[in-house]
Design a protein around this motif. Sequence first.
Motif, PDB file in Angstrom:
ATOM      1  N   GLU A   1      12.811  29.378  66.128  1.00  0.00           N
ATOM      2  CA  GLU A   1      14.235  29.316  66.474  1.00  0.00           C
ATOM      3  C   GLU A   1      15.065  30.152  65.506  1.00  0.00           C
ATOM      4  O   GLU A   1      15.979  30.874  65.920  1.00  0.00           O
ATOM      5  N   LEU A   2      14.753  30.078  64.218  1.00  0.00           N
ATOM      6  CA  LEU A   2      15.489  30.871  63.235  1.00  0.00           C
ATOM      7  C   LEU A   2      15.254  32.367  63.433  1.00  0.00           C
ATOM      8  O   LEU A   2      16.192  33.173  63.325  1.00  0.00           O
ATOM      9  N   THR A   3      14.035  32.745  63.750  1.00  0.00           N
ATOM     10  CA  THR A   3      13.736  34.153  64.032  1.00  0.00           C
ATOM     11  C   THR A   3      14.516  34.606  65.259  1.00  0.00           C
ATOM     12  O   THR A   3      15.102  35.699  65.273  1.00  0.00           O
ATOM     13  N   PHE A   4      14.529  33.780  66.288  1.00  0.00           N
ATOM     14  CA  PHE A   4      15.298  34.093  67.483  1.00  0.00           C
ATOM     15  C   PHE A   4      16.772  34.282  67.134  1.00  0.00           C
ATOM     16  O   PHE A   4      17.414  35.232  67.591  1.00  0.00           O
ATOM     17  N   LEU A   5      17.333  33.383  66.328  1.00  0.00           N
ATOM     18  CA  LEU A   5      18.750  33.473  65.972  1.00  0.00           C
ATOM     19  C   LEU A   5      19.059  34.733  65.175  1.00  0.00           C
ATOM     20  O   LEU A   5      20.127  35.332  65.337  1.00  0.00           O
ATOM     21  N   GLN A   6      18.134  35.163  64.318  1.00  0.00           N
ATOM     22  CA  GLN A   6      18.318  36.425  63.598  1.00  0.00           C
ATOM     23  C   GLN A   6      18.446  37.582  64.589  1.00  0.00           C
ATOM     24  O   GLN A   6      19.296  38.458  64.440  1.00  0.00           O
ATOM     25  N   GLU A   7      17.589  37.596  65.596  1.00  0.00           N
ATOM     26  CA  GLU A   7      17.641  38.639  66.629  1.00  0.00           C
ATOM     27  C   GLU A   7      18.888  38.488  67.494  1.00  0.00           C
ATOM     28  O   GLU A   7      19.504  39.488  67.874  1.00  0.00           O
ATOM     29  N   ALA A   8      19.250  37.260  67.815  1.00  0.00           N
ATOM     30  CA  ALA A   8      20.403  37.004  68.675  1.00  0.00           C
ATOM     31  C   ALA A   8      21.691  37.518  68.046  1.00  0.00           C
ATOM     32  O   ALA A   8      22.613  37.928  68.757  1.00  0.00           O
ATOM     33  N   ALA A   9      21.745  37.517  66.733  1.00  0.00           N
ATOM     34  CA  ALA A   9      22.948  37.981  66.036  1.00  0.00           C
ATOM     35  C   ALA A   9      23.262  39.435  66.379  1.00  0.00           C
ATOM     36  O   ALA A   9      24.413  39.862  66.280  1.00  0.00           O
ATOM     37  N   ARG A  10      22.276  40.199  66.817  1.00  0.00           N
ATOM     38  CA  ARG A  10      22.500  41.590  67.224  1.00  0.00           C
ATOM     39  C   ARG A  10      23.056  41.695  68.638  1.00  0.00           C
ATOM     40  O   ARG A  10      23.555  42.741  69.025  1.00  0.00           O
ATOM     41  N   GLN A  11      22.916  40.619  69.403  1.00  0.00           N
ATOM     42  CA  GLN A  11      23.314  40.637  70.811  1.00  0.00           C
ATOM     43  C   GLN A  11      24.646  39.945  71.088  1.00  0.00           C
ATOM     44  O   GLN A  11      25.365  40.338  71.990  1.00  0.00           O
ATOM     45  N   VAL A  12      24.928  38.882  70.347  1.00  0.00           N
ATOM     46  CA  VAL A  12      26.098  38.064  70.659  1.00  0.00           C
ATOM     47  C   VAL A  12      26.776  37.637  69.349  1.00  0.00           C
ATOM     48  O   VAL A  12      26.097  37.291  68.385  1.00  0.00           O
ATOM     49  N   ALA A  13      28.095  37.688  69.355  1.00  0.00           N
ATOM     50  CA  ALA A  13      28.830  37.365  68.129  1.00  0.00           C
ATOM     51  C   ALA A  13      29.176  35.884  68.014  1.00  0.00           C
ATOM     52  O   ALA A  13      29.365  35.376  66.915  1.00  0.00           O
TER      53      ALA A  13
ATOM     54  N   LEU B   1      19.502  25.933  56.509  1.00  0.00           N
ATOM     55  CA  LEU B   1      18.565  26.913  57.066  1.00  0.00           C
ATOM     56  C   LEU B   1      19.303  28.114  57.650  1.00  0.00           C
ATOM     57  O   LEU B   1      18.870  29.264  57.473  1.00  0.00           O
ATOM     58  N   LEU B   2      20.408  27.873  58.323  1.00  0.00           N
ATOM     59  CA  LEU B   2      21.185  28.990  58.859  1.00  0.00           C
ATOM     60  C   LEU B   2      21.765  29.845  57.744  1.00  0.00           C
ATOM     61  O   LEU B   2      21.766  31.080  57.834  1.00  0.00           O
ATOM     62  N   ALA B   3      22.258  29.203  56.702  1.00  0.00           N
ATOM     63  CA  ALA B   3      22.814  29.953  55.567  1.00  0.00           C
ATOM     64  C   ALA B   3      21.762  30.846  54.924  1.00  0.00           C
ATOM     65  O   ALA B   3      22.069  31.922  54.418  1.00  0.00           O
ATOM     66  N   GLU B   4      20.511  30.411  54.975  1.00  0.00           N
ATOM     67  CA  GLU B   4      19.427  31.176  54.363  1.00  0.00           C
ATOM     68  C   GLU B   4      18.815  32.206  55.311  1.00  0.00           C
ATOM     69  O   GLU B   4      18.485  33.312  54.887  1.00  0.00           O
ATOM     70  N   HIS B   5      18.657  31.865  56.598  1.00  0.00           N
ATOM     71  CA  HIS B   5      17.869  32.706  57.504  1.00  0.00           C
ATOM     72  C   HIS B   5      18.651  33.383  58.627  1.00  0.00           C
ATOM     73  O   HIS B   5      18.155  34.357  59.192  1.00  0.00           O
ATOM     74  N   ALA B   6      19.796  32.868  58.985  1.00  0.00           N
ATOM     75  CA  ALA B   6      20.591  33.462  60.073  1.00  0.00           C
ATOM     76  C   ALA B   6      22.051  33.428  59.654  1.00  0.00           C
ATOM     77  O   ALA B   6      22.879  32.724  60.247  1.00  0.00           O
ATOM     78  N   THR B   7      22.362  34.191  58.631  1.00  0.00           N
ATOM     79  CA  THR B   7      23.676  34.114  57.984  1.00  0.00           C
ATOM     80  C   THR B   7      24.834  34.425  58.928  1.00  0.00           C
ATOM     81  O   THR B   7      25.933  33.933  58.709  1.00  0.00           O
ATOM     82  N   ALA B   8      24.600  35.209  59.966  1.00  0.00           N
ATOM     83  CA  ALA B   8      25.679  35.520  60.913  1.00  0.00           C
ATOM     84  C   ALA B   8      26.215  34.253  61.576  1.00  0.00           C
ATOM     85  O   ALA B   8      27.371  34.217  62.003  1.00  0.00           O
ATOM     86  N   PHE B   9      25.390  33.230  61.664  1.00  0.00           N
ATOM     87  CA  PHE B   9      25.790  32.001  62.336  1.00  0.00           C
ATOM     88  C   PHE B   9      25.933  30.818  61.383  1.00  0.00           C
ATOM     89  O   PHE B   9      26.041  29.669  61.813  1.00  0.00           O
ATOM     90  N   ALA B  10      25.957  31.074  60.101  1.00  0.00           N
ATOM     91  CA  ALA B  10      26.018  29.996  59.112  1.00  0.00           C
ATOM     92  C   ALA B  10      27.300  29.169  59.233  1.00  0.00           C
ATOM     93  O   ALA B  10      27.300  27.986  58.922  1.00  0.00           O
ATOM     94  N   ARG B  11      28.372  29.783  59.696  1.00  0.00           N
ATOM     95  CA  ARG B  11      29.648  29.070  59.819  1.00  0.00           C
ATOM     96  C   ARG B  11      29.957  28.666  61.264  1.00  0.00           C
ATOM     97  O   ARG B  11      31.057  28.218  61.562  1.00  0.00           O
ATOM     98  N   ALA B  12      28.988  28.811  62.141  1.00  0.00           N
ATOM     99  CA  ALA B  12      29.182  28.448  63.548  1.00  0.00           C
ATOM    100  C   ALA B  12      29.355  26.929  63.675  1.00  0.00           C
ATOM    101  O   ALA B  12      28.777  26.167  62.899  1.00  0.00           O
TER     102      ALA B  12
END
Length: 190
Positions: A92-104, A129-140
């Motif tokens: 899921e975290l890997t997916f979210l890293q990739e998703a950050a390139r597609q959707v804001a 985990l988001l703050a560490e691995h998917a920083t684009a969504f850490a404040r979502a």
Amino acid sequence: SDDRPGGVEIPLDRLAEYAAVDPETRGSLHPEVTGVAIGVPAALLEGGLTLIDTPGVGGLVSGHAAITMATLARADALLFVVDGSSELTKSELTFLQEAARQVATVVFVLTQIDTYPQWKSVLARNHALLAEHATAFARAPWYPVSNRYRLDAIRARERGDEAWADELHERSGFRPLERELREDIVRRAE
């Protein structure tokens, strides 16, 4: 039902036959089906919101994440739903890293808070985990919800018990989520 040429209307009780993956074979009972459109009378959808339910990214079929990623290219926002039983997985975290390139815009929904008493610690761990691995969504935003309380609220309202229905709906956590979807997501998309 499907309004596109070649679409076939099916009864609701046969939906799983057309939309689900066989857990044993990991194949579809109807491989010719590329999508299923379901219309429901819901106030949430009246303002122009369209929800597209894609396959889970950590599911049985390896291509699910690719299907979901392709859908994101056309989406205004991602509604990422996980249950309160455990923290976000590596896939899921890997997916979210990739998703950050597609959707804001992403909105997280943590379900089954009535079932899992540890949901608050799971939520805290997911933030980390988001703050560490998917920083684009850490404040979502995260919305903890209980489908059971929401369904009980609907049933109480049908019985005419408005006060109990309102209390259950408040406990369900759906009110802030609905407001986010109706007001913020739709407004930004417009």
